[in-house]
Write a protein that holds these residues in place. Structure first.
Motif, short mmCIF file in Angstrom:
data_model
loop_
_atom_site.label_atom_id
_atom_site.label_comp_id
_atom_site.label_asym_id
_atom_site.label_seq_id
_atom_site.Cartn_x
_atom_site.Cartn_y
_atom_site.Cartn_z
N ASP A 297 9.27 30.35 -11.07
CA ASP A 297 8.23 29.39 -11.35
C ASP A 297 8.07 28.57 -10.10
OD1 ASP A 297 7.57 30.61 -13.88
OD2 ASP A 297 9.00 29.31 -14.88
N PRO A 298 6.64 28.07 -9.70
CA PRO A 298 6.52 27.25 -8.58
C PRO A 298 6.72 25.72 -9.12
CG PRO A 298 4.27 27.99 -9.69
CD PRO A 298 5.62 28.60 -10.37
N ILE A 299 6.94 24.96 -8.26
CA ILE A 299 7.06 23.38 -8.61
C ILE A 299 6.30 22.73 -7.70
CG2 ILE A 299 8.83 21.56 -8.39
CD1 ILE A 299 11.11 23.62 -8.76
N THR A 300 5.56 21.79 -8.33
CA THR A 300 4.43 20.85 -7.82
C THR A 300 5.17 19.37 -7.84
OG1 THR A 300 2.38 20.42 -6.99
CG2 THR A 300 2.78 20.81 -9.37
N VAL A 301 4.46 18.43 -7.04
CA VAL A 301 4.78 16.89 -7.39
C VAL A 301 3.61 16.40 -6.66
CG1 VAL A 301 6.16 16.67 -5.41
CG2 VAL A 301 6.27 14.83 -7.42
N SER A 302 3.11 15.33 -7.45
CA SER A 302 2.03 14.50 -7.09
C SER A 302 2.67 12.83 -7.15
CB SER A 302 0.60 14.40 -7.62
OG SER A 302 0.07 15.74 -7.04
N TRP A 303 3.29 12.30 -6.29
CA TRP A 303 3.82 11.11 -6.75
C TRP A 303 3.13 9.71 -7.18
CZ3 TRP A 303 5.51 14.37 -2.76
CH2 TRP A 303 7.27 14.56 -2.88
N GLU A 304 1.88 9.94 -6.88
CA GLU A 304 0.93 8.95 -7.23
C GLU A 304 0.75 9.02 -8.85
OE1 GLU A 304 -1.35 12.20 -5.31
OE2 GLU A 304 0.28 10.75 -4.96
N SER A 305 0.72 10.22 -9.22
CA SER A 305 0.71 10.32 -10.70
C SER A 305 2.04 10.18 -11.55
CB SER A 305 0.40 11.85 -11.23
OG SER A 305 0.96 12.77 -10.90
N ASP A 306 3.16 10.03 -11.07
CA ASP A 306 4.46 9.68 -11.71
C ASP A 306 4.54 8.20 -12.08
OD1 ASP A 306 7.29 9.28 -12.00
OD2 ASP A 306 7.80 11.17 -11.27
N PRO A 307 4.82 7.96 -13.20
CA PRO A 307 4.71 6.63 -13.73
C PRO A 307 6.05 5.76 -13.12
CG PRO A 307 5.24 8.08 -15.46
CD PRO A 307 4.55 8.97 -14.29
N ASN A 308 7.19 6.44 -12.55
CA ASN A 308 8.16 5.99 -11.96
C ASN A 308 8.17 5.74 -10.54
OD1 ASN A 308 9.37 5.52 -14.50
ND2 ASN A 308 10.30 7.36 -14.46
N HIS B 133 1.01 -1.25 0.01
CA HIS B 133 0.05 0.01 -0.20
C HIS B 133 0.96 1.11 -0.13
CE1 HIS B 133 -3.26 2.86 1.13
NE2 HIS B 133 -2.46 3.16 2.06
N TYR B 134 0.72 2.10 -0.94
CA TYR B 134 1.52 3.26 -1.05
C TYR B 134 0.53 4.54 -0.71
CZ TYR B 134 5.34 0.64 -3.19
OH TYR B 134 6.28 -0.34 -3.62
N MET B 135 1.25 5.51 0.01
CA MET B 135 0.58 6.56 0.37
C MET B 135 0.60 7.67 -0.67
SD MET B 135 -0.32 6.74 3.95
CE MET B 135 0.18 8.52 4.64
N GLN B 136 -0.49 8.23 -1.10
CA GLN B 136 -0.36 9.51 -1.91
C GLN B 136 0.07 10.68 -1.37
OE1 GLN B 136 -4.03 8.01 -1.25
NE2 GLN B 136 -3.56 6.56 -3.04
N SER B 137 0.99 11.32 -2.02
CA SER B 137 1.36 12.76 -1.38
C SER B 137 1.57 13.90 -2.28
CB SER B 137 2.78 12.36 -0.89
OG SER B 137 3.18 13.55 0.10
N SER B 138 1.53 15.04 -2.11
CA SER B 138 1.46 16.26 -2.85
C SER B 138 2.41 17.30 -2.16
CB SER B 138 0.12 16.55 -3.38
OG SER B 138 0.21 17.75 -3.95
N LYS B 139 3.13 18.04 -2.72
CA LYS B 139 3.93 19.05 -2.30
C LYS B 139 3.83 20.14 -3.43
CE LYS B 139 7.38 16.73 0.53
NZ LYS B 139 8.69 16.43 0.67
N ASN C 51 -2.55 11.30 1.26
CA ASN C 51 -3.67 10.30 0.84
C ASN C 51 -4.78 11.26 0.46
OD1 ASN C 51 -2.44 8.07 1.37
ND2 ASN C 51 -3.63 7.52 3.42
N ASP C 52 -5.99 11.31 0.88
CA ASP C 52 -7.20 11.92 0.58
C ASP C 52 -6.76 13.56 0.50
OD1 ASP C 52 -8.66 9.80 0.66
OD2 ASP C 52 -9.85 10.22 2.31
N ASP C 53 -6.30 14.09 1.29
CA ASP C 53 -5.77 15.43 1.18
C ASP C 53 -4.99 15.74 -0.22
OD1 ASP C 53 -7.25 16.42 3.28
OD2 ASP C 53 -5.49 15.81 4.70
N ALA C 54 -4.05 14.56 -0.42
CA ALA C 54 -3.29 14.82 -1.72
C ALA C 54 -4.20 14.77 -3.11
CB ALA C 54 -2.29 13.93 -1.36
N LEU C 55 -5.08 13.68 -2.81
CA LEU C 55 -5.89 13.53 -3.96
C LEU C 55 -6.63 14.83 -4.57
CD1 LEU C 55 -7.12 9.82 -3.39
CD2 LEU C 55 -5.53 10.57 -5.12
#
Length: 458
Positions: free
Chosen positions: A353-364, A257-263, A315-319
């Protein structure tokens, strides 16, 4: 982003490379000028724990009491004395009891929180203590949380000046003394100055060697392979010969189980949050924990450079951020922060420029980090123990798993380092080598220290 000092194996390499670190500005830490907790539209300003309102202090007390109910003091005493048999004895008592228990379930069933209101549990989830809120971890196994707490992984965090990427880059270029290579040999030199392309396929060749095919179709054969990617990629992104792993191990990988996460980060012109409002005597902006979309906002300084992590969520907050482009994320995050700091024009300080990442959408990656759900202990034990291969059939030997999701402390770089060292022991063993006299490796002591095995058969 932040690394606990308890990560002794990790910091061995940080220190070897001479990387400079300093305390990370977590909520209420000494490295944080001030912290604002904003819940239900009400803000609390604090420079330290002593400034918290009585209700938040009571929430913190409830958490420490709940830890006491699961034997926190006894485990800490054994760790301080480096009494490994006692640590293992105490932990083995918790595993069968708490493997199926969620974090939220333990809190609700504890005397500490059960004797208090639901609001105590709700606020603990939103604010937490150490790195911030805990409620996105509420569905996870309580064993996952205790590993973090018992090992102090949530305390005394450090940031790496100049960025954490210096560690892998430094190790890539490092040229340690080694009896088997000429002086000055580095990984960079052995690879001709650049890493090989990404892996597309792993299979057993006709001669018994492991054949790795890269994304451009070139196949290279090896006597042993160490796999460090997230294990989902072994079925979803890389064509792996199914016979290399047992059905039970494939089950463990697929159930991970992987946690979703966003920054989201923005660079700012200066650390303006250190400015003091003459009318209130408070900093104009603070490290922020809130129940708004942002959830957590960190203020970062690195040798004169200043950045803001506008939002760090799981998780839900990242989604909630997943479908939004970076510009919309920043707009909404600034909108929330204006509600908390109406007199501060944060946008006026943004540069670049801002930088953002959502790891769950990264194919790697397909997720930020592993977090076991209730009942996943057996799966994790299979993954962690795979480096000991004496009992495996020949066609399943020689491929080793490593990474934070193979470890018991996922989400922390320490787990990646220690499982890599386990894999190295496995490779040495596979080639017929042994550990140095007087310095047994992890597999040499596995019978003594192996994680408790829970029954899983009929």
């Amino acid at each position: 982003m932040r690394f606990p000092l308890s990560s002794r194996a990790l910091f061995h390499y940080v220190d070897r490379l001479g990387l400079r670190t300093s305390p990370f500005p977590n909520p209420l830490s000494e490295a944080t000028p001030s912290t604002v907790v904003e819940l239900g539209g009400e803000s609390f300003y604090a420079r330290g724990y002593d400034d918290l309102p009585p209700f938040l202090e009571d929430v913190a007390d409830a958490w420490h009491e709940a830890l006491g109910e699961v034997g926190f003091a006894a485990v800490q005493d054994a760790i301080a004395r480096r009494d490994v048999p006692r640590i293992k004895e105490l932990w083995n008592q918790l595993v069968p009891t708490l493997d199926e228990e969620t974090f939220s379930g333990l809190l609700a069933g504890s005397e500490a929180f059960g004797s208090r209101s639901f609001r105590h549990r709700e606020v603990f989830g939103q604010v937490g203590f150490g790195t911030g809120g805990w409620d996105t971890d509420f569905p996870n196994s309580m064993l996952e949380i205790l590993r973090v707490i018992f090992t102090h992984a949530d305390e005394d965090h450090q940031l790496v000046h100049g960025g954490a990427q210096q560690l892998p880059v430094g190790l890539w270029r490092d040229a340690p003394e080694c009896a088997h290579w000429r002086a000055g040999t580095s990984l960079e030199g052995l690879h001709g100055g650049a890493p090989l392309p990404g892996v597309a396929r792993i299979a057993r060749g006709d001669g018994g060697r492991l054949e790795v095919t890269d994304r451009w179709g070139t196949t290279r054969a090896y006597d042993a392979v160490v796999v460090t990617c997230q294990v989902w990629l072994l079925s979803a992104r890389i064509d792996v010969d199914e016979t290399l792993f047992s059905p039970d191990l494939w089950m463990a990988m697929e159930r991970t189980h992987y946690m979703q996460s966003s920054k989201t980060f923005v660079r700012v012109d200066r650390p303006f949050w250190r400015d003091v409002d003459p009318g209130t005597g408070r900093h104009v902006m603070s490290m922020t924990l809130t129940d708004r979309l942002n959830r957590a906002t960190y203020l970062l300084e690195d040798d004169g450079a200043a950045s803001i992590c506008l939002s760090y969520t799981w998780n839900d907050d990242a989604l909630k951020w997943l479908a939004l482009p970076v510009e919309e994320r920043v707009r909404l995050q600034l909108h929330s922060l204006r509600k908390i700091y109406p007199g501060v024009d944060i946008a006026a300080h943004i540069v670049g420029d801002p930088i953002t990442v959502s790891w769950e959408s990264d194919p790697n990656f397909m997720g930020a980090f592993k977090a076991n759900l209730p009942g996943h202990y057996r799966y994790q034990r299979r993954l962690f123990s795979h480096f000991v291969q004496d009992d495996l059939p020949a066609h399943r030997r020689g491929i080793f798993l490593a990474g934070d999701d193979i470890s018991w402390t996922a989400g922390w770089a320490e787990g990646a380092v220690t499982t890599a060292l386990n894999a190295v022991w496995g490779v040495v063993r596979h080639f017929g080598g042994t550990s140095a006299p007087g310095n047994p490796g992890p597999g040499d002591r596995f019978a003594e220290l192996a994680p408790l095995a829970l029954p899983d058969g009929l």
